[in-house]
Design a protein around this motif. Structure first.
Motif, PDB file in Angstrom:
ATOM      1  N   TYR A 107      22.298 -15.927 -25.361  1.00 15.37           N
ATOM      2  CA  TYR A 107      22.868 -16.410 -26.620  1.00 15.37           C
ATOM      3  C   TYR A 107      24.380 -16.242 -26.612  1.00 15.37           C
ATOM      4  CZ  TYR A 107      18.005 -16.312 -27.840  1.00 15.37           C
ATOM      5  OH  TYR A 107      16.652 -16.515 -27.828  1.00 15.37           O
ATOM      6  N   PHE A 108      25.086 -17.361 -26.824  1.00 15.00           N
ATOM      7  CA  PHE A 108      26.531 -17.357 -26.704  1.00 15.00           C
ATOM      8  C   PHE A 108      27.239 -17.671 -28.017  1.00 15.00           C
ATOM      9  CE2 PHE A 108      24.618 -19.054 -22.723  1.00 15.00           C
ATOM     10  CZ  PHE A 108      24.638 -17.857 -22.041  1.00 15.00           C
ATOM     11  N   GLU A 109      26.486 -17.733 -29.082  1.00 20.15           N
ATOM     12  CA  GLU A 109      27.078 -17.855 -30.411  1.00 20.15           C
ATOM     13  C   GLU A 109      26.099 -17.269 -31.408  1.00 20.15           C
ATOM     14  OE1 GLU A 109      27.805 -21.989 -31.158  1.00 20.15           O
ATOM     15  OE2 GLU A 109      25.694 -22.489 -31.248  1.00 20.15           O
ATOM     16  N   LYS A 110      26.639 -16.803 -32.502  1.00 20.18           N
ATOM     17  CA  LYS A 110      25.804 -16.197 -33.534  1.00 20.18           C
ATOM     18  C   LYS A 110      24.886 -17.256 -34.152  1.00 20.18           C
ATOM     19  CE  LYS A 110      26.511 -12.439 -36.724  1.00 20.18           C
ATOM     20  NZ  LYS A 110      25.782 -11.518 -35.894  1.00 20.18           N
ATOM     21  N   ALA A 111      23.641 -16.914 -34.366  1.00 22.92           N
ATOM     22  CA  ALA A 111      22.681 -17.856 -34.944  1.00 22.92           C
ATOM     23  C   ALA A 111      23.139 -18.255 -36.343  1.00 22.92           C
ATOM     24  CB  ALA A 111      21.297 -17.227 -35.002  1.00 22.92           C
ATOM     25  N   LYS A 112      23.053 -19.541 -36.631  1.00 17.40           N
ATOM     26  CA  LYS A 112      23.485 -20.044 -37.937  1.00 17.40           C
ATOM     27  C   LYS A 112      22.496 -19.652 -39.033  1.00 17.40           C
ATOM     28  CE  LYS A 112      25.896 -23.891 -35.768  1.00 17.40           C
ATOM     29  NZ  LYS A 112      25.787 -23.343 -34.447  1.00 17.40           N
ATOM     30  N   GLU A 113      21.248 -19.447 -38.655  1.00 16.58           N
ATOM     31  CA  GLU A 113      20.243 -18.995 -39.612  1.00 16.58           C
ATOM     32  C   GLU A 113      19.366 -17.968 -38.925  1.00 16.58           C
ATOM     33  OE1 GLU A 113      17.082 -22.560 -39.313  1.00 16.58           O
ATOM     34  OE2 GLU A 113      19.041 -23.137 -40.094  1.00 16.58           O
TER      35      GLU A 113
END
Length: 198
Positions: free
Chosen positions: A171-177
């Motif tokens: 995972y390379f970005e924070k989850a949007k939800e």
């Protein structure tokens, strides 16, 4: 045909036969290279394709400039990467608060768009103990279809001196939800410098 040409298309008009074999056609399956790039970018990774070492050096400098990381402390355990750091006046001592980690990897896993590391690259650090910013140097020959292929490659590569701490970062970005599949993982700002070597 290079990975770049396959994925982004060439400047020459395609023949009818090439159009039929186009990856955008739903009837044709993606190659593992294309599958990796698709899944890696979907996970939020930043992908930089390079045809030679000179392009690697240029793209690395672009990353440093974009993030204002010049003359910073860097976590790096791979002696083959030290020269690139030294050329850019970056210190690779064992700092407790580095701006980023610069590392190679064991393999790139196409199925999930993840990067497979071992203690050879990240010592005994768990993914959540690594800096938020990661720059990875890898080659197209390191792309494998599934994680089990990556584990087999490690076993074959090291024969006796097996590395420990084998892990993937996906995972390379924070989850949007809220996403339960990311529970317990920490998102990383990851750049992949991918060198064409096939």
């Amino acid at each position: 045909m290079s990975l770049f040409s396959k994925f982004f298309g060439s400047i020459n008009p395609a023949s009818e036969e090439e159009k039929e074999n186009d990856i955008s056609s739903p009837d044709n399956a993606m190659s593992i290279d294309e599958q990796f790039i698709f899944n890696f970018k979907k996970n939020g990774g930043k992908f930089l394709y390079c045809e030679n070492i000179k392009e690697i050096e240029e793209q690395f400098e672009n990353i440093l400039e974009e993030n204002d990381w010049y003359e910073s402390e860097v976590m790096c355990y791979d002696p083959k990467l030290f020269k690139l750091l030294e050329d850019n006046k970056l210190s690779h001592s064992g700092s407790l608060s580095p701006k980023f980690i610069f590392a190679s990897c064991e393999n790139l896993i196409a199925e999930e768009g993840s990067i497979l590391f071992s203690s050879k690259q990240i010592k005994q650090h768990k993914p959540n103990e690594l800096p938020t910013n990661i720059v990875v140097f890898a080659t197209t020959s390191q792309i494998l279809a599934v994680k089990s292929d990556g584990l087999s490659a490690i076993k074959k590569k090291y024969e006796r001196d097996y590395p420990t701490n084998i892990t993937t970062i996906k995972y390379f970005e924070k989850a949007k939800e809220e996403d339960f599949t990311q529970y317990g993982s920490s998102a990383k700002n990851l750049y992949l410098l991918l060198l064409e070597d096939l």
